[in-house]
Scaffold this active site. Structure first.
Site, short mmCIF file in Angstrom:
data_model
loop_
_atom_site.label_atom_id
_atom_site.label_comp_id
_atom_site.label_asym_id
_atom_site.label_seq_id
_atom_site.Cartn_x
_atom_site.Cartn_y
_atom_site.Cartn_z
N ARG A 89 -6.68 1.64 12.94
CA ARG A 89 -7.07 3.06 12.95
C ARG A 89 -7.69 3.48 14.28
NH1 ARG A 89 -7.88 6.68 9.01
NH2 ARG A 89 -7.79 5.15 7.31
N HIS A 110 -9.96 0.16 1.83
CA HIS A 110 -9.62 1.19 2.81
C HIS A 110 -10.72 1.24 3.86
CE1 HIS A 110 -8.93 5.51 4.08
NE2 HIS A 110 -10.24 5.41 4.26
N ARG A 166 -15.37 9.89 3.35
CA ARG A 166 -14.83 10.24 2.04
C ARG A 166 -15.14 9.19 0.98
NH1 ARG A 166 -8.82 10.57 3.91
NH2 ARG A 166 -9.69 9.00 5.31
N ASP A 203 1.17 2.78 3.85
CA ASP A 203 0.37 3.93 3.40
C ASP A 203 1.29 5.11 3.08
OD1 ASP A 203 -1.93 5.22 2.62
OD2 ASP A 203 -2.59 5.75 4.64
N SER A 225 -1.74 11.12 2.24
CA SER A 225 -1.99 12.14 3.26
C SER A 225 -2.57 11.49 4.50
CB SER A 225 -2.94 13.20 2.72
OG SER A 225 -4.20 12.63 2.42
N HIS A 231 0.85 -1.20 0.00
CA HIS A 231 0.00 0.00 0.00
C HIS A 231 0.88 1.25 0.00
CE1 HIS A 231 -4.07 1.79 1.05
NE2 HIS A 231 -3.26 2.82 1.16
#
Length: 444
Positions: A230, A198, A166, A288, A292, A64
């Site tokens: 997360r 994701h 998102r 990742d 961002s 990723h």
């Protein structure tokens, strides 16, 4: 020119511990592993590297990486930059899979493919996922299935966002259709054909994935959900999913800091998954990198922005070993062998004769010393020795500090040109030739 390298006296983890061994590299492959290797009477160039006191691991596989850049949340100035070759190699990463991410408007899968091709030429192994956060997702040929079948570097579909504000909030039917496209495309092309998901912070967590698996006959191996550390609740759902036989991918670049007080440190998350009974071969970790890292408040306002670093992949692997007492073989397997198995990269992820010579040497404190990618030394004593085409650009025409003219003047054409060599049939230098010569010898 074909050359041979012997790495001697290294303590080898393949990632299984083999003890002290010599490794013979020829071209891009591992040719032999033995307690002692000696070559005599060869006319080939042989380099001998004394690795006494060093650990030897497979090169890391990062599934990723926003290699062409990512981000954009907050405005155009938050678009993150492309990754450079030496950034990857000094982090111990020798194989990477590129993703797009949030921005499927100003960035494209074609752009991602081009960057992957460039990095491959410069020295590391690369693949990509077609797609972005959105559904319908972004492709090159018009369908994810045909991208997988027709484009060699495409090995899956992703990253598709779920449980995130998102995302395009796909339904279970949308997700099942994308997973079917990935799976059938993979079957037709002999590739992994995974759907890379994701996961955001929404309370639904992995529920959409559980629903799809309940309603279809799709195998769990089709799905590779990521960012599962997360927050603690998402990690709990990941434990439930992993104990049912699903792949779980942690993100080394998501870890607590001054703005993020919610995420679970990846090395701790690895320990928690193992302690909960998730089998090690189902656990992977990716970085990742160059994506961002936005932090939003509970009103959805952007309050901080960071950028992912590929260096975190080995940092968190090291922390898992040193701080969380995860066995070396287990921790290293999570960023090498298990990723190769998930992505069906049969020539990667282990130290074994016949496989690619992607190798990582560290000292006894697990600090990176040397890196080999496809048999070629790219990092020495912790410093990069091979660079991407436009790294250290002071010698490139038009860059700061470059000379006003390059080459010899051709009076017929009236501008600086390189004199033609009749013995060279190729218009372009190959990789090794280009990197041996000064960069100011070549212009775009």
């Amino acid at each position: 020119m074909f050359s041979l390298t012997i790495i001697k006296n290294a303590t080898v983890y393949s990632p299984k511990r083999l003890g002290k061994r010599d490794i013979l590299i020829g071209g891009r492959q591992i040719l032999a592993i033995s307690e002692s290797i000696e070559l005599h009477g060869s006319n080939l160039a042989i380099e001998t590297v004394d690795a006494e006191g060093l650990f030897l691991f497979p090169g890391l596989i990062d599934q990723h990486v926003h290699m062409a850049g990512g981000g954009g949340e907050g405005g155009f100035h938050y678009r993150t930059p492309e990754i450079s070759l030496s950034h990857m190699t000094t982090a111990g990463v020798t194989t990477a899979v590129g993703v797009l991410g949030t921005d499927g408007v100003t960035r494209s899968t074609r752009e991602l493919l081009a960057k992957a091709m460039a990095l491959d030429f410069e020295g590391v192994s690369t693949y990509i996922y077609c797609g972005a956060y959105q559904v319908p997702t972004r492709t090159i040929t018009g369908m994810p299935r045909s991208d997988l079948v027709l484009i060699e570097k495409v090995i899956g579909v992703g990253e598709i966002a779920i449980s995130d504000s998102r995302s395009s909030h796909p339904s279970d039917r949308d997700l099942a259709e994308l997973a079917s496209e990935a799976r059938v495309g993979g079957l037709l092309a002999g590739k992994a054909g995974v759907l890379h998901l994701h996961l955001g912070d929404d309370d639904t967590k992995l529920q959409l994935l559980f629903d799809v698996l309940k309603q279809t006959e799709l195998p769990k191996s089709t799905f590779t959900p990521t960012h599962l550390n997360r927050n603690p609740d998402l990690l709990k759902d990941a434990i439930r999913y992993g104990k049912q036989g699903g792949f779980v991918d942690l993100t080394s670049g998501i870890r607590p800091d001054e703005h993020d007080h919610i995420s679970v440190k990846p090395s701790k998350a690895m320990r928690m998954l193992l302690d909960a009974g998730v089998k090690p071969h189902l656990i992977t970790m990716s970085s990742d990198s160059n994506g961002s890292s936005p932090i939003f408040n509970d009103q959805g306002k952007l309050v901080a922005m960071g950028i992912g670093s590929i260096a975190t992949l080995w940092e968190e692997t090291r922390d898992a070993i040193v701080e969380e007492n995860v066995p070396i073989e287990t921790a290293v397997g999570i960023v090498t062998t298990h990723v190769a198995r998930v992505l069906k990269l049969a020539h990667k992820g282990q130290i074994k004769p016949g496989l690619d010579a992607d190798l990582l040497l560290t000292d006894d404190k697990f600090q990176i010393q040397h890196v080999y990618a496809k048999g070629r030394k790219v990092v020495e004593d912790g410093k990069p020795i091979v660079f991407g085409t436009f790294e250290n650009v002071s010698g490139i025409p038009g860059s700061p500090g470059s000379k006003a003219q390059t080459g010899k003047e051709n009076t017929e054409r009236g501008r600086p040109m390189i004199e033609h060599d009749d013995d060279d049939p190729d218009d372009f230098p190959d990789r090794d030739e280009r990197q041996r010569k000064s960069r100011r010898d070549y212009c775009c």
